[in-house]
Design an enzyme around this catalytic site. Structure first.
Site, PDB file in Angstrom:
ATOM      1  N   GLU A 107      25.642  25.425   3.378  1.00  0.00           N
ATOM      2  CA  GLU A 107      24.411  26.227   3.334  1.00  0.00           C
ATOM      3  C   GLU A 107      24.626  27.693   3.721  1.00  0.00           C
ATOM      4  O   GLU A 107      24.036  28.594   3.127  1.00  0.00           O
ATOM      5  CB  GLU A 107      23.320  25.623   4.248  1.00  0.00           C
ATOM      6  CG  GLU A 107      22.610  24.418   3.682  1.00  0.00           C
ATOM      7  CD  GLU A 107      23.410  23.132   3.780  1.00  0.00           C
ATOM      8  OE1 GLU A 107      24.532  23.158   4.328  1.00  0.00           O
ATOM      9  OE2 GLU A 107      22.927  22.094   3.293  1.00  0.00           O
ATOM     10  N   GLU A 145      19.894  11.224  -2.234  1.00  0.00           N
ATOM     11  CA  GLU A 145      21.296  11.630  -2.405  1.00  0.00           C
ATOM     12  C   GLU A 145      21.785  11.320  -3.813  1.00  0.00           C
ATOM     13  O   GLU A 145      22.524  12.099  -4.406  1.00  0.00           O
ATOM     14  CB  GLU A 145      22.204  10.925  -1.379  1.00  0.00           C
ATOM     15  CG  GLU A 145      21.905  11.249   0.085  1.00  0.00           C
ATOM     16  CD  GLU A 145      22.257  12.679   0.481  1.00  0.00           C
ATOM     17  OE1 GLU A 145      22.785  13.433  -0.356  1.00  0.00           O
ATOM     18  OE2 GLU A 145      21.978  13.046   1.639  1.00  0.00           O
TER      19      GLU A 145
END
Ligand code: DMJ
Length: 913
Positions: free
Chosen positions: A406, A147
């Site tokens: 997404e 991350e």
């Protein structure tokens, strides 16, 4: 994931590269021209409307970013329901999700290049100054390497890339002297100790101050990491090397990729979800394109686009071939086992795979991209958002939705590839849904449950990094953006890296290990992509004709028809194998088939193994569904207008909100606040929804007392300060063991954090109206029109609520505030002893699945099965294909019988390796 905006395509000037690289980079983007020639299919969208939608995206971004900056910065993230910053350590831990938070103003860094894409150059300049002034990368905090790489390193590099672009243009950022790049380099060096393993795969976590090995580090004991975690570094690390000339970053990232490639399962060419970073053994051998693997594939293709190294393309194509052979079952993408790739490993899909159509566009494989995207869109139309996981027959498997980007990303790339205005309409729906269901006065809140429409106090940084970029770009014309987006590639977090890096410091790659492939074996993949520039103008209805047969795939889902049945069965004309979801213990034919499984032939054995795995899956799915029958408390009065929805637990008694119309009313605190005796303020609660504190007596008793006082409903608020549905499992309030038919009003339970949002609102606005229901209702447009709150007003209101929640005043004896603060008596009275349940609900029923019979001192929390059984029966009624809902017992007992067999199979699988 995200894709290459890449495309130095269509005649733009291109640095020296292998000819094929041109095709890869531009497959998607050469097609942009298709937009202007589109004449058929979905109605074209006018320039005005596109501009209107683009402006709407800008306004939404301002609302999200403005509230973060005003109420959360310098914290990592905004908590949009309580309108404050999320500071790690100061909030209850959410587990792994918190590993993205490094006390480095995550959201600001993740938003940097979005500001430039959205034409907010002035704000970008301010934001960069703030990063340079305020951000500390040396905090004693353990963060996720993955991350931190994609969001922070990527964010700094994206910011640097656009800062130098602006500087060169001569107007903005004239003072900039690579400061973001220096920070990126500092961070890069901080991440390097993670790679100190024999395999070269990085540890999953690192302490920003102390690294891995030092005793103070509190990390470094992990043995496993996910494939995406180890395989999603090359773009950022190579960019860092090429920008700075420090080769070490690219070398480390390449080494990790080389190792993963070596470890691919050689016969299927698939990779598993998790791998041991020391031994290189696959820990989880299931394989898909979603969670845990997604961006590994993405980075192979994009590394080729950015770095021009053919070996990355060969690897990508080898994996892609395997994905299309085993995982792709258009329109579905279903996980399989790496060693037995004809066996499905799951009966559900996760939301992360929604990036895949976008990647397929970059690859140039448009047809399956259109199919999967269409299927996903239908799931979204059904639930407003893509649930974190959904089954092959499109039921919700995991109901959360943290505003993931997404699907918007794939929508953007499909639009670029096809020019089909259908995808603009899809984008419009996404915008509408975000505004309608996720927008709250202080930002946008993640959906806790797409079925109820309830919120979570969470706005992840990727929402700003990715969602707004893709939505804005979808509606923007070239001239709306101040630079040429096609000169850049998008990282998985949608950060922009310039394609000219491919020709800078190129020597770095040459001395690296990656290219064992001097001679490319081109027999296993095509060297050409479909040229959609030719394809679409010739057949403008192409995309529509692919979508058409899938139009009703979700509504009329028929799992048996959709899921692949093994080819052998078809070929031999044999009956398709028995699938777990079809199994009925009362069907003698099924029992006969079961007996045969595991017997003589390997096909039977394979069927048996699959059947058992599916059984396990189904069983846990059923249990999951039984865990949580959430309800919603929606605040409908000013200034909320239905935009804040709280997750509530139901009661086993009183009005069942899943069967009746919702109850709407103003709220009033009962006196005594615990509701354990006759109310002394019946005039205050009459005709209202009474607020009662948990504890001291049974839920049913509270319900009777408020009902007798004339309340039309009740909300029990947890007395355990700080409890929240984010961190504790919801449960049902049980009756008192007696007949509760006399209780007619609906009762809901809120954890303390959600309850305090209502209590704070009362303090602020006095009149607070709520709606109790099983699913949040659309906002009240009339009221909203009457008073359309500006984001500023909203924030102000929300801020006021927050600050008042911090100064609880204790004027009124027995007021909610007082009781709540005093609810943990130092010594327990006999009644209290009875009520030792005023320990946290999680202690009472930390896992409702395992503790269905647990009764708290309140006698409150019991078996959910009955009601849920009812629920699943209702669902079954509407879906004739789902016949297993009533088979909980048989499945469980069969599983118990088969435990030994499963172990034997697992051993067998191990031996095989
Ligand atoms: C983002 O942080 C990245 O796209 C990552 O690769 C996976 N998905 C999240 C957002 O959903």
């Amino acid at each position: 994931m995200s894709e290459a905006g890449g495309g130095r395509g269509c005649g733009s000037s291109v640095p020296q590269r292998a000819p094929w690289s041109l095709v890869a980079a531009t497959a998607a983007f050469c097609l942009v021209s298709a937009t202007s020639v589109w004449t058929a299919g979905a109605a074209p969208m006018s320039r005005e409307e596109r501009q209107k939608l683009g402006n709407q995206v800008l306004e939404m971004f301002d609302h999200a970013y403005g509230n973060y900056m005003e109420h959360a910065y310098p914290a990592d993230e905004l908590m949009p329901l309580t309108c404050r910053g999320r500071v790690r350590g100061q909030e209850p831990s959410r587990g792994d999700v918190d590993d993205a938070l490094g006390k480095f103003s995550l959201t600001l860094i993740d938003s940097l290049d979005t500001l430039v894409v959205l034409n907010k150059t002035k704000e970008f300049e301010d934001a960069v100054r703030k990063v340079l002034r305020d951000v500390n990368l040396d905090n004693d905090v353990v963060v996720s390497v993955f991350e931190t790489n994609i969001r922070v390193l990527g964010g700094l590099l994206g910011g640097h890339s656009l800062a130098i672009m602006l500087k060169e243009k001569g107007e903005y950022m004239q003072w900039y002297n690579d400061e973001l790049l220096q920070m990126a380099k500092q961070l890069g060096y901080k991440l390097l100790p993670a790679f100190n393993t024999t395999s070269g795969l990085p540890y999953p976590r690192i302490n920003l101050k102390f690294g891995i090995r030092k005793p103070e580090a509190r990390t470094g004991t992990e043995t496993d990491t996910c494939t995406a975690c180890a395989g999603t570094l090359i773009l950022e690390f190579a960019a860092l090397s090429r920008f700075t000339g420090a080769t070490i970053f690219e070398e480390y990232a390449r080494k990790a990729l080389d190792f993963l490639w070596e470890k691919r399962q050689r016969s299927s060419n698939l990779v598993g979800v998790t791998i041991n970073i020391h031994t290189g053994d696959w820990v989880r051998k299931d394989s898909g394109v979603g969670a845990g693997i997604d961006s590994y594939y993405e980075y192979l293709l994009k590394a080729y686009v950015l770095l021009g190294d053919d070996s990355f393309l060969e690897r990508f194509n080898t994996h892609y071939d395997a994905i299309m052979r085993y995982i792709s079952q258009p329109p579905l993408l279903l996980d399989v086992h790496i060693h037995k790739p004809m066996l499905n490993a799951r009966t559900w899909m996760d939301a992360l795979l929604a990036f895949f159509p976008g990647l397929q566009v970059l690859k140039g494989d448009i047809r399956p991209a259109i199919e999967t995207h269409e299927m996903l869109y239908q799931v979204i139309k059904k639930h407003n958002f893509l649930p974190e996981a959904f089954t092959t027959d499109f039921r919700v498997h995991w109901a959360q939705h943290p505003l993931r980007p997404e699907f918007a990303e794939s929508t953007y790339f499909l639009y670029k590839a096809t020019g089909d205005p259908y995808y603009l309409e899809v984008g419009k729906t996404l915008i509408e849904n975000l505004n309608k269901y996720a927008r709250v006065p202080c930002g946008f809140a993640a959906m806790k449950d797409v079925r109820t429409g309830s919120h979570e106090d969470r706005m992840d940084s990727f929402f700003l990094a990715e969602m707004f970029k893709y939505l804005y770009l979808l509606f923007a014309d070239k001239e709306d953006i101040i630079f040429d987006i096609e000169d850049y590639i998008f990282t998985t977090e949608a950060h922009l890296l310039p394609l000219w890096l491919s020709t800078t410091n190129q020597s770095i790659s040459k001395k690296n290990t990656t290219s064992e492939y001097t001679e490319l074996d081109d027999s296993n993949f095509d060297w050409t992509c479909p040229n959609t520039q030719i394809l679409f103008p010739n057949d403008p209805l192409y995309a529509q004709s692919i979508r058409e047969p899938l139009k009703n795939v979700v509504d009329k889902s028929c799992p048996r028809g959709i899921i692949r049945v093994r080819e052998e069965s078809f070929r031999s004309g044999a009956k398709p194998p028995l699938r777990a979801r079809d199994f009925m213990a009362t069907n003698p034919e099924h029992l006969e088939i079961l007996k045969k499984m595991g017997a003589a032939s390997s096909i039977d054995a394979e069927d048996g193994l699959r059947f058992m795995q599916e059984m396990i899956e189904l069983s846990s799915q059923q249990q999951k569904e039984q865990q949580l029958p959430p309800r919603a408390v929606q605040i409908v009065s000013h200034p909320f207008f239905g935009r804040v929805v709280l997750t509530a637990g139901p009661a086993q008694f009183g009005l069942d909100l899943s069967k009746h119309k919702e109850t709407r009313g103003f709220v009033a605190s009962s006196k005594p606040y615990n509701g354990c005796s006759e109310l002394t303020n019946p005039e205050a609660v009459m005709g209202k929804i009474a607020l009662i504190q948990r504890g001291q007596c049974m839920f049913a008793e509270k319900a009777r007392n408020i009902q007798n006082a004339g309340a039309i409903g009740g909300i029990v608020i947890d007395d355990n300060e700080g409890s929240s549905s984010d961190t504790a499992p919801l449960f049902q309030m049980a009756g008192d063991g007696k007949d509760t038919d006399d209780i007619k009003i609906p009762m809901l339970f809120l954890f303390s954090k959600e309850g305090s949002i209502i209590l704070d609102a009362i303090r602020e606005y006095e009149e607070v109206e709520v709606l109790l229901s099983d699913k949040a209702k659309d906002r009240d447009p009339e009221m909203e029109n009457e008073e359309q709150p500006s984001s500023e007003n909203d924030s102000q209101s929300a801020e006021q609520i927050t600050s008042s929640s911090q100064e609880v005043d204790l004027v009124d004896q027995g007021s909610p505030e007082e009781s709540s603060l005093n609810s943990q008596p130092e010594s327990l009275s006999p009644a209290d002893t009875d009520n030792a349940a005023s320990v946290s609900p999680s202690e009472q029923i930390s896992n409702p699945m395992e503790n269905h019979e647990t009764t708290s001192l309140d006698g409150e929390c019991t078996d959910l099965d009955n009601q849920l059984q009812e629920q699943s029966e209702t669902e079954e009624d509407s879906n004739p294909n789902v016949s297993w809902g009533k088979k909980v017992q048989p499945i469980d007992s069969i599983l118990a019988d088969w435990n030994e067999d499963i172990e034997a199979f697992e051993m067998m699988e191990k031996d095989e390796l």
